[in-house]
Design a protein around this motif. Structure first.
Motif, mmCIF file in Angstrom:
data_model
loop_
_atom_site.group_PDB
_atom_site.id
_atom_site.type_symbol
_atom_site.label_atom_id
_atom_site.label_comp_id
_atom_site.label_asym_id
_atom_site.label_seq_id
_atom_site.Cartn_x
_atom_site.Cartn_y
_atom_site.Cartn_z
ATOM 1 N N UNK A 1 0.840 -1.210 0.000
ATOM 2 C CA UNK A 1 0.000 0.000 0.000
ATOM 3 C C UNK A 1 0.872 1.257 0.000
ATOM 4 N N UNK A 2 1.881 1.234 0.860
ATOM 5 C CA UNK A 2 2.799 2.372 0.971
ATOM 6 C C UNK A 2 3.605 2.559 -0.322
ATOM 7 N N UNK A 3 4.053 1.460 -0.922
ATOM 8 C CA UNK A 3 4.832 1.556 -2.159
ATOM 9 C C UNK A 3 3.999 2.078 -3.322
ATOM 10 N N UNK A 4 2.655 1.900 -3.222
ATOM 11 C CA UNK A 4 1.763 2.438 -4.258
ATOM 12 C C UNK A 4 1.381 3.890 -3.975
ATOM 13 N N UNK A 5 2.010 4.479 -2.970
ATOM 14 C CA UNK A 5 1.821 5.899 -2.616
ATOM 15 C C UNK A 5 0.454 6.205 -2.022
ATOM 16 N N UNK A 6 -0.167 5.233 -1.396
ATOM 17 C CA UNK A 6 -1.409 5.486 -0.666
ATOM 18 C C UNK A 6 -1.080 5.740 0.802
ATOM 19 N N UNK A 7 -1.815 6.652 1.442
ATOM 20 C CA UNK A 7 -1.520 6.955 2.849
ATOM 21 C C UNK A 7 -1.980 5.833 3.777
ATOM 22 N N UNK A 8 -1.232 5.627 4.834
ATOM 23 C CA UNK A 8 -1.580 4.665 5.864
ATOM 24 C C UNK A 8 -2.165 5.380 7.074
ATOM 25 N N UNK A 9 -3.022 4.704 7.784
ATOM 26 C CA UNK A 9 -3.496 5.215 9.077
ATOM 27 C C UNK A 9 -2.460 4.893 10.154
ATOM 28 N N UNK A 10 -2.364 5.779 11.139
ATOM 29 C CA UNK A 10 -1.494 5.547 12.282
ATOM 30 C C UNK A 10 -2.305 5.791 13.549
ATOM 31 N N UNK A 11 -2.237 4.840 14.469
ATOM 32 C CA UNK A 11 -2.975 4.981 15.721
ATOM 33 C C UNK A 11 -4.435 4.593 15.632
ATOM 34 N N UNK A 12 -4.831 3.841 14.601
ATOM 35 C CA UNK A 12 -6.229 3.423 14.476
ATOM 36 C C UNK A 12 -6.601 2.498 15.635
ATOM 37 N N UNK A 13 -7.880 2.472 15.974
ATOM 38 C CA UNK A 13 -8.318 1.668 17.127
ATOM 39 C C UNK A 13 -9.498 0.752 16.791
ATOM 40 N N UNK A 14 -9.793 0.585 15.519
ATOM 41 C CA UNK A 14 -10.892 -0.297 15.145
ATOM 42 C C UNK A 14 -10.488 -1.757 15.391
ATOM 43 N N UNK A 15 -11.311 -2.490 16.086
ATOM 44 C CA UNK A 15 -11.010 -3.899 16.337
ATOM 45 C C UNK A 15 -12.304 -4.690 16.452
ATOM 46 N N UNK A 16 -12.180 -6.000 16.413
ATOM 47 C CA UNK A 16 -13.339 -6.870 16.476
ATOM 48 C C UNK A 16 -14.070 -6.702 17.809
ATOM 49 N N UNK A 17 -15.338 -7.069 17.809
ATOM 50 C CA UNK A 17 -16.144 -7.066 19.033
ATOM 51 C C UNK A 17 -15.898 -8.377 19.773
ATOM 52 N N UNK A 18 -15.694 -8.289 21.086
ATOM 53 C CA UNK A 18 -15.436 -9.489 21.885
ATOM 54 C C UNK A 18 -16.650 -10.417 21.985
ATOM 55 N N UNK A 19 -17.822 -9.879 21.743
ATOM 56 C CA UNK A 19 -19.049 -10.649 21.963
ATOM 57 C C UNK A 19 -19.316 -11.627 20.812
ATOM 58 N N UNK A 20 -19.566 -12.879 21.173
ATOM 59 C CA UNK A 20 -19.983 -13.885 20.194
ATOM 60 C C UNK A 20 -21.341 -14.413 20.632
ATOM 61 N N UNK A 21 -22.313 -14.363 19.740
ATOM 62 C CA UNK A 21 -23.652 -14.850 20.079
ATOM 63 C C UNK A 21 -23.604 -16.349 20.339
#
Length: 532
Positions: free
Chosen positions: A231-251
């Motif tokens: 992604x970086x080599x294709x000159x697209x910006x990266x996010x830094x410090x993102x906090x999106x993650x899976x939900x711990x809850x499983x039905x």
């Protein structure tokens, strides 16, 4: 105690003998006892990185059986760290310790390959898996265009959360590979949603995507070619410090189908399901090594695990096997809390050539506590206030934290050092000395070596720059000190790939894709992919 002062020379073996040992089917722990940076520049394919500076602190976890066959090696030069490591191991009770005569220099001279980088057997496996399974992949340009169009698409980052936070694909959600079997369906409930799995480079992108495909998810699944680096080599910006993650809850109603899906995968790959009584018998077996690995998340492990189990999150156990176990030919027993994740991890470990099983009762199994490992030498630990007082009285301060931490911030006047090179320090045996360290065990064994060098008054501080500053201790930063050549604990090769250094990123990716071409027929045959 500095073990090399009184112990005899270990038994030497030549490279040809070692090569045969590595493929004779018996257990062997091949330990590269140089520091991490030296290991990463060039090492043997099956070598586990066990730097001398951490040897006694890590060895019981990496090679718990004291009569396992052990081979240690170093560069083969004058530092003789392999001899010192062999002596240290024998002092801990290891009875079958050998040294590779001439070290890695002799290994190369005799015509055998040496490998740069880290986690080489795992990364080679990832490249072979892509070749065997024809894992679908998507390039950065196509992914960016599909995101721009608003396609029904989700990006799942298969790395641990700390790595994900450093840099990630915009919009990507952290879902480590070991969690995919349990949680991917909660993130892509529509079977038409395209799932793209990424990592920083290649291995975890490939293994993560192929995991979902092997499980039979209905969604279109792709590995992001070359991960965040692509992604970086294709000159697209990266996010830094993102906090999106899976939900711990499983039905709860989702679990039966997920358990059955993982069980089907495990059966296809011949993964044995074993009960606690069998595992207990294995752990008591003095002729064979058994590793007990909890593949759940760090949060789950922190809430309680089985006695004697080490935390080895599933994705990382596949990605960096040599960081969790150093005995080739050992048994691995993996477990979770629900029966979804462990079978998937075991299916990959068996393809990697490991004798891997799943503990049927999981974290609820009744297993006895293991025998305690060798205690560390006693050491006095000073708090930051006591450290400040010792400094005021003229104590020598030796900083054994990682070299890059020292460069970033350290106590003014403290010298950086690393344990295998303590003898090069001009120490005053009449003055007290304080070791500045991050881990008590590592510091305790280092302190024992300093006492063997004649410095008897050695204490330890486990503080941080913030704590030191709060105690009124002056700090300094030295971005170029220690010099690069002295930072033998740091592998420059794998860093700076996302920080404006495109040449480093290209070099890394070329190294990774070239691994398959470097292995020999016996190394290739050790992997066990299914017939197709």
């Amino acid at each position: 105690m500095m073990h090399s002062l009184s112990s005899p020379t270990p038994a030497d073996i030549d490279p040809h003998t070692l090569k045969d040992w590595l493929h004779d089917g018996g257990e062997i722990a091949l330990l590269d006892v140089r520091e991490h940076g030296q290991y990463g520049e060039s090492h043997l394919f099956y070598a586990a990185p066990v730097p001398f500076s951490r040897l006694e602190a890590d060895i019981a976890r990496l090679a718990p059986r004291r009569d396992v066959r052990v081979v240690v090696y170093d560069e083969g030069g004058a530092d003789n760290v392999a001899t010192r490591a062999a002596s240290a191991l024998r002092a801990l009770g290891y009875t079958r310790v050998h040294r590779l005569a001439g070290g890695i220099a002799q290994w190369r001279q005799d015509g055998y390959a040496a490998f740069a980088g880290v986690n080489v057997p795992s990364k080679t496996f990832g490249e072979l898996a892509e070749e065997v399974f024809h894992t679908p992949r998507i390039g950065a340009v196509e992914l960016a265009e599909r995101q721009r169009r608003g396609d029904d698409l989700i990006v799942l980052d298969g790395r641990p959360f700390a790595e994900y936070q450093k840099m990630s694909i915009p919009g990507g959600i952290c879902c480590p590979n070991g969690e995919l079997a349990l949680r991917a369906h909660t993130l892509a409930r529509n079977p038409d949603t395209t799932i793209v799995v990424n990592c920083a480079g290649r291995t975890r992108s490939i293994i993560g995507a192929q995991t979902l495909i092997n499980l039979g998810v209905p969604n279109p699944v792709y590995a992001l070619e070359n991960g965040t680096q692509g992604w970086y080599l294709a000159d697209f910006p990266l996010d830094h410090g993102a906090s999106r993650r899976y939900d711990d809850t499983i039905a709860p109603q989702d679990l039966p189908a997920l358990i059955q899906r993982s069980a089907n995968l495990a059966e296809r790959h011949g993964v044995p399901m074993v009960d606690a009584a069998q595992v207990q018998a294995w752990l008591a077996d003095t002729a064979r090594t058994t590793f007990l690995c909890d593949v759940r998340s760090a949060e789950e492990y922190a809430r309680g695990s089985l006695p004697g189990a080490q935390h080895a999150p599933g994705g990382q156990l596949i990605q960096a096997t040599d960081q969790y176990l150093a005995v080739r030919g050992a048994r691995i027993v993996v477990f979770d809390g629900e029966g979804v994740r462990a079978p998937v991890v075991a299916s990959w470990l068996r393809q990697m050539g490991w004798d891997a099983s799943v503990l049927r009762q999981g974290v609820a199994a009744d297993l006895p506590a293991p025998v305690a490992s060798t205690p560390e030498p006693p050491v006095t630990v000073l708090d930051d206030k006591a450290l400040a007082a010792a400094q005021a009285r003229g104590a020598q301060l030796i900083d054994i934290r990682p070299s890059m931490r020292y460069r970033a911030q350290h106590i003014a006047g403290a010298r950086w050092a690393i344990r295998p090179r303590f003898a090069d320090l001009a120490l005053d045996p009449a003055r007290p000395l304080v070791l500045l360290a991050e881990e008590r065990a590592v510091a305790a064994w280092a302190a024992a070596d300093l006492r063997a060098l004649g410095v008897q008054d050695v204490a330890v501080n486990l503080g941080t720059p913030a704590g030191w500053s709060a105690a009124g201790i002056a700090l300094a930063s030295t971005p170029a000190e220690p010099a690069d050549r002295d930072c033998i604990d740091y592998l420059f090769f794998v860093h700076d790939r996302h920080d404006g250094n495109k040449a480093a990123a290209r070099q890394y990716l070329a190294w990774e894709t070239n691994l398959v071409k470097q292995i020999d027929a016996r190394e290739r045959a050790a992997y066990r992919f299914p017939a197709r």
